[in-house]
Design a protein around this motif. Structure first.
Motif, PDB file in Angstrom:
ATOM      1  N   PRO B 321      70.855   7.478 -21.938  1.00  0.00           N
ATOM      2  CA  PRO B 321      69.285   7.587 -21.370  1.00  0.00           C
ATOM      3  C   PRO B 321      69.408   6.885 -19.978  1.00  0.00           C
ATOM      4  O   PRO B 321      70.304   6.342 -19.481  1.00  0.00           O
ATOM      5  N   ALA B 322      68.062   7.037 -19.220  1.00  0.00           N
ATOM      6  CA  ALA B 322      68.279   6.269 -17.860  1.00  0.00           C
ATOM      7  C   ALA B 322      67.962   4.822 -18.125  1.00  0.00           C
ATOM      8  O   ALA B 322      67.602   4.522 -19.139  1.00  0.00           O
ATOM      9  N   GLN B 323      68.311   4.167 -16.913  1.00  0.00           N
ATOM     10  CA  GLN B 323      68.149   2.812 -17.025  1.00  0.00           C
ATOM     11  C   GLN B 323      66.774   2.572 -17.007  1.00  0.00           C
ATOM     12  O   GLN B 323      65.749   3.136 -16.319  1.00  0.00           O
ATOM     13  N   GLY B 324      66.160   1.942 -17.956  1.00  0.00           N
ATOM     14  CA  GLY B 324      64.748   1.424 -18.118  1.00  0.00           C
ATOM     15  C   GLY B 324      64.216   0.542 -17.160  1.00  0.00           C
ATOM     16  O   GLY B 324      64.905   0.082 -16.413  1.00  0.00           O
ATOM     17  N   PHE B 325      63.156   0.122 -17.394  1.00  0.00           N
ATOM     18  CA  PHE B 325      62.475  -1.137 -16.736  1.00  0.00           C
ATOM     19  C   PHE B 325      62.802  -2.481 -16.911  1.00  0.00           C
ATOM     20  O   PHE B 325      63.142  -2.865 -18.301  1.00  0.00           O
ATOM     21  N   GLY B 326      63.506  -3.355 -15.999  1.00  0.00           N
ATOM     22  CA  GLY B 326      63.716  -4.559 -16.497  1.00  0.00           C
ATOM     23  C   GLY B 326      62.663  -5.405 -15.932  1.00  0.00           C
ATOM     24  O   GLY B 326      62.360  -5.398 -14.820  1.00  0.00           O
ATOM     25  N   LEU B 327      62.261  -6.174 -16.854  1.00  0.00           N
ATOM     26  CA  LEU B 327      61.162  -7.105 -16.269  1.00  0.00           C
ATOM     27  C   LEU B 327      61.728  -8.708 -16.248  1.00  0.00           C
ATOM     28  O   LEU B 327      62.391  -9.217 -17.052  1.00  0.00           O
ATOM     29  N   ASP B 328      61.099  -9.300 -15.064  1.00  0.00           N
ATOM     30  CA  ASP B 328      61.928 -10.548 -14.624  1.00  0.00           C
ATOM     31  C   ASP B 328      61.128 -11.624 -15.045  1.00  0.00           C
ATOM     32  O   ASP B 328      60.771 -12.417 -14.473  1.00  0.00           O
ATOM     33  N   LYS B 329      60.681 -11.359 -16.369  1.00  0.00           N
ATOM     34  CA  LYS B 329      59.770 -12.601 -17.019  1.00  0.00           C
ATOM     35  C   LYS B 329      60.443 -13.189 -18.365  1.00  0.00           C
ATOM     36  O   LYS B 329      60.731 -12.221 -19.111  1.00  0.00           O
TER      37      LYS B 329
END
Lengths: 197, 579
Positions: B321-329
């Protein structure tokens, strides 16, 4: 992934109705003639923990679980859970977030702060972010517990599901005494999507 | 018409269609729905057994008596049932018997992630493994034919992902199966050494026949594709492999013991590179390697937890799969916790305050080990708490008054009675707290012998826990309300002083089974609240802390007015308002 599967991730806190929601959506997909797989969590995780249900449908579905970066839609019943599962969303995926906050234990006990603006933070990253106050709408329909079905209405709008099919599935899944409230909640959610889309 | 079913419901349907008339189980995630569902079909006798050993024994008797029988349990339950199971493999069946082992890779709801395919080789019984709900139904039906053809119990091994995933199922017609005639046959059914030696010969002969079956059965099949890579796999891993590598060659195993040696050789010779994909233990890999076949496996894959399509794509190539969203929290974790109003909460709060050594057990109350309650020192398996308290007392010798065991009512009936007899017989002095919420809560509120109801909610003789405990020789028995913390604490203090064993039954229904009172609510008097957070340390979602105001607050949507927080408050700041 194989073929053109549609992947819906439903996330929330144990007790918020993720299981019922996934079952309604899965039934709609079955009635529309798709191959469908659903993965659920029972047992320990249901005791107020973070829970996820996964619905996949398409011509032919193999895996019952969705990979990171592969969810077309995330339906989040709680803001923190939206953030927790965000890495499952496709780059062009859509996230629908109920503007509800349920403090996990470390927040309740004052050890850490609830990230207040977390939904806004997500909205900045994800183009297709929809934050809705499904809980208040559900209260208006007669019971806050129908918030999940308000969310189903919004999702049905976004997916272009025929209303009648969804109502049929709700009728099949929801106990008779809660049916009126849930059908109303679905309508409200569906109208809400029509108004903003 | 096809309909969606979780794997467990499909197994129940398959058993019904196969003509099963006796079904027995002890509830355990992820197996519980199998027998609770099967018991609802017409013509099926279903029961909750007190534990898995008893279930297996009831199953053995029903099978010898001529009925097609299903016995279900979670993976660790098979350990409890292992004694009758191993020898029942020697006697063989009359009516077909299937034992379902529901394994839990990833430990969603378990204390270990043992791989029960291992039982196949160890106990010498056939093991079959479905990969979706349709196969769960079909393989269950087939398992009864295998069982009767080869005169052996058959293990149907599933995992959590199969048990609790819904996939489409086409139901079949129920078979009309007559009760098989029972003929007395001591050399077959009485496992004296002299007879058992004869039966062991039969077991080995049977395994040769089963290996031949495994080589020819349709549930082991080669799907030829691109021959540069061939994967041998089974169960839900087959679905993951197909998801990310739809074009490769696959040998899909439906029967994982005994393995189809000829089929595997044929497959190995037909592909350039051979890889085995199996969660947990290298059960298939080690056998295939022992035959001198070059194969890759656990050098690529972990022994831990569940696999997933993305994990296979990462380790083996294929569609990622594609790289998903990385959340910097930082996302605060959300661990499971006891429900508001749970009768266990105050017990663990009290045990911690009294600084006792707590031998714990399996159930919702194992959550009492987690922060902020931190009220448990050890927990191993069903029923272990009482024996462990005894062992710790005998090891330490000095201050047994600091040791307690806590065990739920269903768990006590499951396997807490014999260790209690040990304490009496060998003169231990521990205090045992039976957390009696009158149900098997963790697995979804199943009944048991002390609830007075059967699996179908019909009245049954109710096991009297006080009388039972007295009968084994416990002289000091008392019942307390676990929501009355003073009463609970003084009971513990008194019983711990004794130089003889005691049982305290902390009795109060599971909070999920009682309606919260409508005529009272909890309120916090802000003038009296000092912000000490003592009430927060009970770990209840009904009460939270407002850091900026240095005050506790009630969450009215979750609070059920159990009053435990009011009792722990030393400043009398939490009040009960009637009306």
């Amino acid at each position: 992934m194989a073929g053109k599967a549609m992947n819906i991730l439903i996330v929330g806190v144990g007790g918020q109705g993720t299981l019922l929601t996934s079952r309604i959506l899965a039934q709609v997909a079955v009635d529309l003639g798709y191959d469908v797989k659903v993965s659920e969590i029972h047992g320990m995780a249901q005791r107020g923990g973070s829970v996820v249900s996964q619905v996949r449908y398409g011509e032919k579905i193999y895996s019952p679980i969705i990979s990171k970066g592969d969810a077309d839609i995330i339906l989040a019943f709680e803001k923190l859970e939206a953030a927790r599962w965000l890495d499952y969303l496709k780059p062009d995926g859509m996230i629908i977030i109920n503007d509800d906050r349920v403090d996990p234990l470390p927040v309740m006990s004052g050890k850490v702060k609830y990230p207040e603006d977390i939904d806004q933070h997500i909205a900045q990253m994800v183009e297709k972010t929809l934050v809705v106050d499904a809980s208040s709408i559900a209260v208006g329909c007669g019971n806050v517990r129908a918030a999940n079905v308000v969310m189903v209405g919004i999702l049905a709008g976004a997916m272009g599901f025929p209303e009648g099919e969804v109502e049929k599935a709700i009728q099949a899944m929801v106990p008779p005494k809660a049916l009126d409230i849930n059908l109303k909640a679905f309508k409200e959610g569906h109208n809400l999507y029509s108004n903003i889309a | 018409m096809k309909r969606l079913m979780i794997g467990n419901d499909a197994i129940a349907r398959g058993a019904y269609e196969a003509g099963v008339t006796v079904a027995t189980a002890y509830p355990g995630t992820p197996s519980t729905e199998i027998v609770s569902n099967l018991a609802q079909y017409p013509g099926v006798y279903g029961e909750w057994a007190p534990n898995e050993k008893v279930a297996m024994e009831v199953g053995a008797g029903a099978s010898i008596g001529g009925a097609r029988t299903l016995v279900a349990m979670k993976h660790v339950g098979v350990n409890v049932a292992a004694d009758p199971l191993y020898t029942f493999v020697y006697t063989g069946v009359n009516g077909g018997l299937v034992i379902v082992s529901a394994d839990d890779p990833g430990m969603h709801s378990s204390q270990n992630e043992q791989d029960n395919r291992g039982y196949g080789r160890f106990a010498k019984l056939p093991v079959i493994e479905p990969s979706d709900s349709q196969e769960a139904l079909d393989f269950t039906r087939l398992a009864y034919d295998i069982s009767e053809e080869f005169d052996t119990p058959v293990m149907l091994r599933i995992t959590t992902r199969l048990a609790h995933s819904q996939t489409l199922v086409e139901e079949g017609e129920p078979k009309q199966v007559e009760l098989k005639e029972y003929k007395k046959d001591a050399p077959k059914y009485v496992m004296l050494p002299g007879f058992a030696r004869g039966r062991h010969v039969e077991v080995e002969k049977r395994l040769l026949g089963l290996k031949e079956y495994s080589n020819n059965t349709e549930i082991n099949r080669i799907e030829w594709g691109d021959r540069r890579l061939g994967v041998i796999t089974s169960g839900v891993c087959y679905q993951y492999v197909r998801e990310v590598m739809p074009d490769i060659s696959v040998l899909k195993l439906g029967m994982v013991n005994p393995l189809p040696d000829k089929l595997i050789r044929e497959f190995a010779e037909g592909v350039e590179r051979l890889v085995i994909v199996e969660e947990l233990e290298p059960v298939i890999e080690e056998q295939v390697k022992s035959w001198g076949i070059t194969v890759e496996g656990k050098e690529h894959f972990t022994l831990l937890g569940e696999y997933s399509p993305e994990y296979l794509a990462e380790r083996l190539g294929g569609i990622a799969p594609a790289q998903g969203f990385g959340l910097d929290k930082e996302i605060p974790p959300r661990p499971p916790l006891m429900c508001p109003g749970c009768p266990h909460r105050g017990v663990f709060h009290t045990l911690k305050r009294m600084r006792l050594k707590v031998m714990g057990d399996i159930g919702c109350y194992t959550l009492g080990a987690l922060s902020p309650l931190d009220g448990m020192d050890a927990c191993v398996c069903m029923g272990a708490s009482i024996g462990m308290a005894m062992g710790m007392e005998k090891a330490q010798g000095v201050d047994p008054s600091k040791i307690v065991a806590v065990i739920g009512d269903s768990t006590f009936v499951h396997s807490g009675i014999t260790p209690l007899i040990d304490i009496v017989y060998n003169q231990g002095t521990s205090t045992i707290v039976i957390l009696d919420n009158s149900t098997t809560a963790m697995t979804g509120h199943q009944d048991h012998p002390a609830t007075g109801l059967t699996i179908k909610k019909e009245p049954a003789p109710k096991l009297d826990l006080e009388a039972l405990v007295r009968a084994v020789g416990i002289k000091n028995v008392r019942v307390v309300d676990p929501l009355q913390l003073d009463e609970l604490r003084s009971a513990l203090e008194e019983e711990l002083q004794r130089r003889e064993p005691s049982v305290i039954i902390a009795r109060r229904s599971c909070a999920l089974l009682v309606k919260p009172p409508v005529n009272k609510k909890m309120v916090i008097e802000n003038d009296l609240c000092t912000g000490c957070k003592l009430c927060i340390r009970i770990g209840c979602t009904g009460i939270y802390f407002i850091e900026d105001e240095n005050l506790a607050a009630i969450n009215p949507t979750t609070c059920v007015s159990c009053e435990v927080c009011a009792q722990v408050c030393t400043f009398d700041a939490i009040k009960i308002v009637e009306g």
